[in-house]
Design an enzyme around this catalytic site. Sequence first.
Site: not given
Length: 260
Positions: A121-122, A139
Site C-alpha cells: 500500500h501507498d 508500504g
Amino acid sequence: MSGIHPSAIIEEGAQIDPDATVGPFCVIGPEVVLKSGVELKSHVVVTGATTIGEDTVVFPFTVLGEIPQDLKFKGEKTELIIGKRNRIREHVTMNTGTEGGGGVTRIGDDGLFMAGCHIAHDAQIGNDVIIVNSAAIAGHCVIEDRVIVGGLSGIHQWVRIGHGAIIGALSMVTADVIPHGLVQGPRGQLDGLNLVGLKRRGVSRSDITALRAAFQMLAQGEGAFAERAKRLGDEDNSPYVQDMVRFIMGASDRSFLTPK
C-alpha cells in the site's frame, strides 16, 4: 466485447476499453478501469478502484487492487493506479493505498514485475523499474526511475531508493539508497555505484567520473553525511551529482545507507 473470454466474470460498472483483452477465468471488479491494449492472460483478479494503463500485460494468477495488508485500514476508498506498457508476471500482488499514506499506490510506465513480487500500500514506483522474482516492496516506499530490485529482496516501509540504483539479490534494505547506488548483502550495505547500469544507459565518462568522486567524498569527507552532500551540491555541477544531492537533501522518514 469480442476481447473478453466467455468464462471471465466482469462485474457491472467495470470500464473495459474495446481494445483490451480479458482471458479465461479472470475476475474484474466494478470499479476497475482497463485502458486500450491491456491484456489479462488468464486467472487474473483485478478488484478495488484499480486503473491499468495502456498496453500493460498481466500474466496468470496475479491479484491487483486488493485491500492493504495493514491493520489500520478501515475500508476507506483508496486506489491502485498502474501506468502504461508494464509487464506484470505470474502471482504478482499489488495493493491499494491507505488514507494515512495518501490513498494511492502508483506504478509508473514500462516496468517489469517478475513472478511473485509484491507491491504494498501507498508505494510510489517510478518508470522503467524492474522488481525481480519474489522481492517485496513494503508500504509507503518510493522507488525512483530505472531502479532494479534483486530477487528475494525486501525493502522496508518508508524507504526511498534513488534513480538508477540497484539492489542485489537476497538483500534487506532498511534505509534510503542514494541515486545510482549499489546495495548488496543480507543486511544491505551501500557498496559502490551501479556502474554497469550507468554505462548501459550511455552516461558520459565525465559524469561517471564526477559520480565516483562524489561517492568518495560522501564516504570519506569531513562532517556529517548531509553536510558532505550539501558541499557536493555547491561544488559539482554534474546533473547526476546534483540529482544525488537532491535525493539526500529531500524529506525522508529513514536514515541513509552510507558508503563503507
